[in-house]
Write a protein that holds these residues in place. Structure first.
Motif, short mmCIF file in Angstrom:
data_model
loop_
_atom_site.label_atom_id
_atom_site.label_comp_id
_atom_site.label_asym_id
_atom_site.label_seq_id
_atom_site.Cartn_x
_atom_site.Cartn_y
_atom_site.Cartn_z
N ASP A 8 1.04 -0.92 8.35
CA ASP A 8 1.69 -0.34 8.82
C ASP A 8 2.79 0.08 7.95
OD1 ASP A 8 3.50 -2.37 7.46
OD2 ASP A 8 3.96 -3.48 9.24
N SER A 9 2.28 0.48 6.83
CA SER A 9 3.25 1.13 5.36
C SER A 9 2.02 2.53 4.45
CB SER A 9 3.80 0.38 4.19
OG SER A 9 5.42 -0.19 4.94
N LEU A 10 2.82 3.20 4.48
CA LEU A 10 2.30 4.11 3.28
C LEU A 10 2.48 3.72 2.09
CD1 LEU A 10 3.85 7.73 4.68
CD2 LEU A 10 1.75 6.65 5.09
N TYR A 11 1.61 4.35 1.13
CA TYR A 11 1.73 4.19 -0.68
C TYR A 11 2.89 5.36 -1.00
CZ TYR A 11 1.00 1.60 -5.24
OH TYR A 11 0.85 1.47 -6.15
N ILE A 12 4.15 5.11 -1.62
CA ILE A 12 4.34 6.27 -2.35
C ILE A 12 4.90 6.08 -3.40
CG2 ILE A 12 6.43 8.16 -1.32
CD1 ILE A 12 5.49 7.34 0.95
N GLY A 13 4.41 6.44 -4.53
CA GLY A 13 5.59 6.16 -5.61
C GLY A 13 5.68 4.91 -6.17
N GLY A 14 4.65 4.19 -5.77
CA GLY A 14 4.38 2.83 -6.44
C GLY A 14 4.13 0.82 -5.48
N SER A 15 5.09 1.69 -4.43
CA SER A 15 5.39 0.64 -3.38
C SER A 15 5.29 1.36 -2.13
CB SER A 15 7.22 0.85 -3.41
OG SER A 15 7.18 0.57 -5.24
N TRP A 16 5.19 0.52 -1.16
CA TRP A 16 4.13 0.51 0.55
C TRP A 16 6.12 0.71 1.38
CZ3 TRP A 16 -0.34 0.60 2.22
CH2 TRP A 16 -0.89 0.14 0.81
N VAL A 17 6.58 1.72 1.70
CA VAL A 17 7.39 2.46 2.63
C VAL A 17 6.62 2.79 3.74
CG1 VAL A 17 8.90 4.29 2.93
CG2 VAL A 17 7.72 3.15 0.47
N LYS A 18 7.39 2.12 4.94
CA LYS A 18 6.99 1.91 5.83
C LYS A 18 6.93 3.54 6.06
CE LYS A 18 6.93 -1.43 7.98
NZ LYS A 18 7.90 -2.64 8.97
N PRO A 19 6.33 4.60 7.24
CA PRO A 19 6.79 6.18 7.61
C PRO A 19 7.56 5.97 8.37
CG PRO A 19 4.84 4.82 9.08
CD PRO A 19 5.15 3.84 8.48
N GLY A 203 -4.04 1.33 -2.85
CA GLY A 203 -2.82 1.29 -2.91
C GLY A 203 -2.34 -0.30 -4.10
N ASP A 204 -3.23 -1.04 -3.18
CA ASP A 204 -2.18 -2.91 -4.15
C ASP A 204 -3.08 -2.31 -5.25
OD1 ASP A 204 -1.19 -4.06 -2.25
OD2 ASP A 204 -2.44 -5.04 -0.87
N ILE A 205 -4.94 -1.83 -5.44
CA ILE A 205 -5.18 -2.09 -6.36
C ILE A 205 -4.50 -1.72 -7.44
CG2 ILE A 205 -7.92 -1.58 -7.48
CD1 ILE A 205 -8.97 -2.29 -4.87
N ALA A 206 -4.53 -0.41 -7.13
CA ALA A 206 -4.01 0.75 -8.39
C ALA A 206 -2.05 0.12 -8.67
CB ALA A 206 -3.09 1.90 -7.39
N SER A 207 -1.37 -0.94 -7.90
CA SER A 207 -0.25 -1.54 -8.48
C SER A 207 -0.67 -3.07 -9.52
CB SER A 207 0.64 -2.58 -7.16
OG SER A 207 1.31 -0.90 -6.49
N GLU A 208 -1.90 -3.37 -8.67
CA GLU A 208 -2.50 -5.00 -9.53
C GLU A 208 -2.76 -4.47 -10.81
OE1 GLU A 208 -5.87 -6.58 -8.60
OE2 GLU A 208 -5.21 -6.48 -6.00
N VAL A 209 -3.71 -2.81 -11.27
CA VAL A 209 -3.61 -2.32 -13.17
C VAL A 209 -2.67 -1.85 -13.47
CG1 VAL A 209 -6.68 -2.05 -12.14
CG2 VAL A 209 -4.75 -0.28 -12.29
N GLY A 210 -1.70 -1.78 -12.65
CA GLY A 210 -0.34 -1.35 -13.85
C GLY A 210 -0.20 -0.08 -13.83
N LEU A 211 -0.51 1.15 -12.64
CA LEU A 211 -0.46 2.26 -12.28
C LEU A 211 1.55 2.88 -12.46
CD1 LEU A 211 -2.85 4.49 -10.48
CD2 LEU A 211 -2.76 4.04 -12.22
N PRO A 212 1.94 3.61 -14.00
CA PRO A 212 3.30 3.97 -13.84
C PRO A 212 3.88 3.64 -12.10
CG PRO A 212 2.31 4.85 -15.87
CD PRO A 212 1.43 4.51 -14.62
N PRO A 213 4.59 3.81 -11.25
CA PRO A 213 5.51 4.54 -10.40
C PRO A 213 5.42 6.12 -9.97
CG PRO A 213 6.97 2.70 -11.62
CD PRO A 213 5.73 2.72 -12.65
N GLY A 214 5.14 6.59 -8.68
CA GLY A 214 5.40 7.31 -8.90
C GLY A 214 4.10 9.01 -9.77
N VAL A 215 2.80 8.06 -10.32
CA VAL A 215 1.38 8.20 -10.22
C VAL A 215 0.66 8.58 -9.38
CG1 VAL A 215 -0.30 8.07 -11.93
CG2 VAL A 215 1.59 7.49 -12.75
N PHE A 216 0.27 7.55 -8.15
CA PHE A 216 -0.67 7.46 -7.65
C PHE A 216 0.70 7.43 -5.89
CE2 PHE A 216 -3.46 4.76 -5.17
CZ PHE A 216 -4.36 5.81 -4.39
N SER A 217 -0.07 8.19 -4.99
CA SER A 217 0.94 7.98 -3.41
C SER A 217 -1.21 8.37 -2.88
CB SER A 217 1.67 8.92 -3.43
OG SER A 217 2.98 8.63 -4.24
#
Length: 495
Positions: A8-19, A203-217
């Motif tokens: 129910d959320s988008l992956y923006i800037g390294g966090s899950w954000v409700k549209p 999204g979750d996998i990107a956070s697991e491996v430590g991509l810096p905030p904002g690198v992937f949305s």
């Protein structure tokens, strides 16, 4: 841990954000029409937030400044994390995209991971600062002798956007994410509305491996999201896979801000079967080009040009092979062809079939919804015997299990028919004389040619792309990474 299928959320800037609109949509299994998950529906405002995060991460964050080999280490962790989830991702490719198990396992997953590993190896081994020769010359300003040299520097381009299609979604998502992140760009992924899950799981996998905030949305949504991403001046590059018509729209939208645009578009590729070809080998290749992903593939060779001396035999052999293909739920390992992606796509394919018959082409087999298959978006493998190359079904990309068999008498005629297309993505030649096949392939105006079926698998170390309306730019190979790089030359006085 099982992969999530309800978001129910988008992956923006390294966090899950409700549209911002709060809307979600059901994700449908095209083989059963059952709901298999849900996905958020992003808006232009959500795209704006993703762009802001990506721009800030590129301008002020560590990712583009990171040493190439250090960045490769992070991406290797991403690769390895995905590898541990292969079985679940393959199951998702089957359920969401309608891929049969071998296509999901090999074409969707294995080839995607091969490509990601290739880009990791490239940034581990390639030199991104390369010196030129030293030269002595007369300095135009002083009149004296100057000893000078230059270095060529490859740098990350900036904020990149990847917009992907529904036919091979996991593969396409990785084909854009890999080079974008390897180059040091920040990256926003917009998946097709029909297949959002194969993007959101990243999204979750990107956070697991430590991509810096904002690198992937990851931002889902419709045309308003796409238009925001393609027009915003903070975005530096667009990489799109889809139809030529949408590609032309994206190019026009990106033009006022002079973005770099890479387009991997449609095809109507020709497979030339010479009189001396191994007929069974050629017909089997023809079958694969008919049924792979239910014909939803830009590289599929759906114009099959066959020497008139063997054309009748070829058609009968292809028809017999097609009759043995089991249609059904791709989760069944015995299924040979799954469904189209949606009811709307099936209606489009059926309309092309009716047009094909009205234009005087002979329907050899197929052309209808299979009897008794009331659920799912299935259609029979369809073969037309076409008197020429001029009708709609021979010229337009249908994106369904429909092939046109067209006869020829001479090598020159075959080449002329093959090149009589607005597209130029792929091609094939079948002949037991490899020299002749190579010579014919050299005359085909297309981005790639498979001789006697080729190597059977994508080679990520060589570039992929097309001529004419099949696209601009290349994916894979050094050329694919270069799409995401700027080149700087530093000229200095050595003495």
């Amino acid at each position: 841990m099982a992969l999530p299928t309800h978001f129910d959320s988008l992956y923006i800037g390294g966090s899950w954000v409700k549209p911002i609109g709060g809307e979600t949509s059901a994700v449908i299994n095209p083989a059963t029409e059952e709901v298999i998950g849900k996905a958020p529906v992003g808006t232009g405002a959500d795209a704006d937030a993703a762009i802001a995060a990506a721009r800030d991460a590129f301008d002020h964050g560590p990712w583009p400044k990171m040493a190439w080999r250090e960045r490769a280490g992070v991406l290797q962790q991403l690769h390895d994390a995905l590898m541990t989830r292969k079985e679940e991702i393959v199951q998702l490719c089957v359920a969401e995209a309608g891929s049969i198990v071998p296509v999901a396992s090999i074409m969707q997953f294995d080839m995607a991971m091969d490509g990601l590993q290739y880009y990791i190896h490239q940034i581990e081994r390639r030199e991104f600062v390369t010196p030129s020769s030293v030269s002595a010359h007369t300095n135009w300003a002083t009149g004296g002798e100057t000893l000078g040299s230059t270095v060529k520097v490859y740098e990350p381009l900036g904020v990149s956007v990847g917009i992907t299609a529904y036919n091979y979604p996991f593969f396409l998502n990785l084909a854009k994410l890999g080079p974008a992140l390897a180059s040091g760009c920040t990256f926003i992924l917009k998946p097709a509305p029909q297949t959002p899950l194969e993007a959101l799981i990243l999204g979750d996998i990107a956070s697991e491996v430590g991509l810096p905030p904002g690198v992937f949305s990851i931002v889902t949504g419709g045309a308003d999201v796409g238009e925001k991403l393609t027009t915003d001046p903070r975005v530096d590059q667009i990489s799109f896979t889809g139809s030529d018509k949408i590609g032309a729209m994206i190019q026009a939208q990106a033009a006022p801000t002079l973005k770099r645009v890479t387009l991997e578009l449609g095809g109507k590729s020709a497979m030339i079967v010479c009189e001396d070809a191994d007929l069974e080998q050629a017909a089997f290749a023809g079958l694969i080009n008919l049924t792979n992903q239910c014909g939803q593939g830009c590289v599929l060779q759906t114009r099959q040009l066959v020497h008139n001396a063997i054309k009748g035999q070829y058609i009968e052999m292809l028809k017999a092979m097609a009759s043995q293909v089991k249609l059904g739920n791709p989760a069944d390992p015995d299924t040979g062809m799954g469904p189209l992606i949606s009811a709307a796509q099936r209606e489009r394919v059926l309309a092309f079939i009716e047009q094909g018959k009205a234009d005087g082409n002979t329907l050899v087999c197929g052309g209808t919804i299979p009897p008794g298959m009331d659920s799912g978006f299935f259609i029979e493998p369809t073969i037309f015997d076409c008197p020429n190359n001029s009708t709609a079904i021979a010229q337009e990309e249908i994106f369904g299990p429909v092939v046109c068999v067209i006869g020829f008498d001479t090598e020159e005629e075959a080449i002329a028919i093959a090149n009589d297309s607005q597209y130029g993505l792929s091609g094939g030649v079948f002949s037991q004389d490899p020299g002749k096949a190579y010579r014919i392939g050299m005359k085909m105006r297309t981005g790639g040619v498979l001789i006697n079926g080729g190597g059977g698998r994508l080679n990520p170390s060589v570039p992929f792309g097309g001529y004419k309306r099949s696209g601009i730019g290349r994916e894979y190979g050094e050329e694919g990474l270069n799409e995401y790089l700027e080149i700087k030359v530093i000229d200095f006085r050595a003495a």
